[in-house]
Design a protein around this motif. Structure first.
Motif, PDB file in Angstrom:
ATOM      1  N   UNK A 149      13.681  67.347  18.256  1.00  0.00           N
ATOM      2  CA  UNK A 149      12.733  68.071  17.406  1.00  0.00           C
ATOM      3  C   UNK A 149      13.071  69.553  17.345  1.00  0.00           C
ATOM      4  N   UNK A 150      13.476  70.117  18.463  1.00  0.00           N
ATOM      5  CA  UNK A 150      13.849  71.533  18.516  1.00  0.00           C
ATOM      6  C   UNK A 150      15.064  71.795  17.625  1.00  0.00           C
ATOM      7  N   UNK A 151      16.046  70.910  17.710  1.00  0.00           N
ATOM      8  CA  UNK A 151      17.270  71.060  16.910  1.00  0.00           C
ATOM      9  C   UNK A 151      16.972  70.993  15.415  1.00  0.00           C
ATOM     10  N   UNK A 152      15.931  70.266  15.027  1.00  0.00           N
ATOM     11  CA  UNK A 152      15.555  70.131  13.621  1.00  0.00           C
ATOM     12  C   UNK A 152      14.503  71.161  13.201  1.00  0.00           C
ATOM     13  N   UNK A 153      14.153  72.086  14.091  1.00  0.00           N
ATOM     14  CA  UNK A 153      13.190  73.127  13.765  1.00  0.00           C
ATOM     15  C   UNK A 153      11.759  72.630  13.635  1.00  0.00           C
ATOM     16  N   UNK A 154      11.417  71.571  14.346  1.00  0.00           N
ATOM     17  CA  UNK A 154      10.084  70.980  14.237  1.00  0.00           C
ATOM     18  C   UNK A 154       9.129  71.414  15.350  1.00  0.00           C
ATOM     19  N   UNK A 155       9.581  72.284  16.247  1.00  0.00           N
ATOM     20  CA  UNK A 155       8.757  72.619  17.409  1.00  0.00           C
ATOM     21  C   UNK A 155       8.066  73.975  17.282  1.00  0.00           C
ATOM     22  N   UNK A 156       7.883  74.450  16.066  1.00  0.00           N
ATOM     23  CA  UNK A 156       7.280  75.756  15.813  1.00  0.00           C
ATOM     24  C   UNK A 156       8.089  76.831  16.545  1.00  0.00           C
ATOM     25  N   UNK A 157       7.457  77.664  17.331  1.00  0.00           N
ATOM     26  CA  UNK A 157       8.200  78.760  17.993  1.00  0.00           C
ATOM     27  C   UNK A 157       8.301  78.541  19.489  1.00  0.00           C
ATOM     28  N   UNK A 158       8.302  77.289  19.908  1.00  0.00           N
ATOM     29  CA  UNK A 158       8.377  77.021  21.341  1.00  0.00           C
ATOM     30  C   UNK A 158       9.793  77.255  21.858  1.00  0.00           C
ATOM     31  N   UNK A 159       9.908  77.316  23.166  1.00  0.00           N
ATOM     32  CA  UNK A 159      11.172  77.632  23.831  1.00  0.00           C
ATOM     33  C   UNK A 159      12.213  76.543  23.620  1.00  0.00           C
ATOM     34  N   UNK A 160      13.468  76.911  23.839  1.00  0.00           N
ATOM     35  CA  UNK A 160      14.542  75.921  23.780  1.00  0.00           C
ATOM     36  C   UNK A 160      14.322  74.920  24.920  1.00  0.00           C
ATOM     37  N   UNK A 161      14.897  73.738  24.802  1.00  0.00           N
ATOM     38  CA  UNK A 161      14.732  72.753  25.888  1.00  0.00           C
ATOM     39  C   UNK A 161      15.143  73.296  27.255  1.00  0.00           C
ATOM     40  N   UNK A 162      16.249  74.026  27.290  1.00  0.00           N
ATOM     41  CA  UNK A 162      16.725  74.576  28.564  1.00  0.00           C
ATOM     42  C   UNK A 162      15.722  75.595  29.122  1.00  0.00           C
ATOM     43  N   UNK A 163      15.231  76.474  28.265  1.00  0.00           N
ATOM     44  CA  UNK A 163      14.231  77.464  28.691  1.00  0.00           C
ATOM     45  C   UNK A 163      12.947  76.784  29.153  1.00  0.00           C
ATOM     46  N   UNK A 164      12.550  75.735  28.431  1.00  0.00           N
ATOM     47  CA  UNK A 164      11.324  75.011  28.763  1.00  0.00           C
ATOM     48  C   UNK A 164      11.415  74.437  30.172  1.00  0.00           C
ATOM     49  N   UNK A 165      12.531  73.805  30.476  1.00  0.00           N
ATOM     50  CA  UNK A 165      12.716  73.243  31.821  1.00  0.00           C
ATOM     51  C   UNK A 165      12.734  74.340  32.878  1.00  0.00           C
ATOM     52  N   UNK A 166      13.405  75.448  32.563  1.00  0.00           N
ATOM     53  CA  UNK A 166      13.507  76.548  33.524  1.00  0.00           C
ATOM     54  C   UNK A 166      12.142  77.163  33.826  1.00  0.00           C
TER      55      UNK A 166
END
Length: 197
Positions: A159-176
């Protein structure tokens, strides 16, 4: 905490008159399922105004309903955002954490299906009211959540790669942010389990 409904279903509640008047007189104006008041005003009332009151639990359910209901289009938002919010509220008001966690775990079972739905099949605009970061924060303490994490992160990454997650963090940042990446919480938890066995 004896029922996953947490006072949400009006068909199984009987209020004393003074509480009924207040519970059913709340301002519920707003987009459906955008808040607890716009979807489960009875649960909102009980959790905010009745935790110190005496109540009576009758027991086994007496009513059967089907799931072909008008609000099913809001089900992803309900399961990913509103129910976890209700559980937090009940816990803040004094519900036992382990008893609330029982229902958090129960509702994790369909989380990946609903996450996929809210990101890729969202005709109602539910995603605007959903935060994956908040979802992680509310569930990260559960070992059962950690076992679902890779499935959830795969959906979020797509979803992040397709720009569907609004302005949320990248997957890597989210996990960190939650210490869930390499060397983080999951790695420590796995290591702890390995030491026990």
């Amino acid at each position: 905490t004896l029922s996953e409904n947490f006072f949400t279903a009006i068909y199984c509640l009987i209020f004393r008159r003074d509480h009924a008047i207040r519970a059913y007189s709340q301002d519920i104006v707003g987009r459906p399922f955008s808040s607890l008041l716009t979807c489960i005003p009875t649960a909102h009332y009980v959790c905010n105004h009745m935790f110190g009151e005496m109540g009576y639990w009758i027991g086994q359910p007496c009513v059967v309903v089907n799931m072909n209901v008008s609000w099913m289009k809001y089900a992803p938002l309900w399961r990913l955002e509103r129910l976890p919010e209700l559980y937090e509220l009940a816990e803040r008001q004094g519900a036992t954490a382990s008893e609330v966690d029982r229902w958090r775990i129960h509702n994790l079972q369909g989380a990946s299906k609903f996450l996929e739905s809210i990101y890729f099949h969202d005709e109602e605009g539910n995603a605007e009211l959903f935060s994956f970061e908040r979802f992680i924060r509310r569930h990260k303490h559960l070992p059962e959540f950690r076992s679902e994490l890779s499935k959830l992160m795969n959906i979020y990454t797509k979803a992040y790669a397709q720009g569907r997650t609004r302005s949320e963090a990248s997957p890597k940042e989210m996990l960190a942010r939650f210490g869930l990446g390499p060397g983080g919480l999951i790695a420590r938890w796995v290591s702890k389990l390995e030491r026990k066995t």
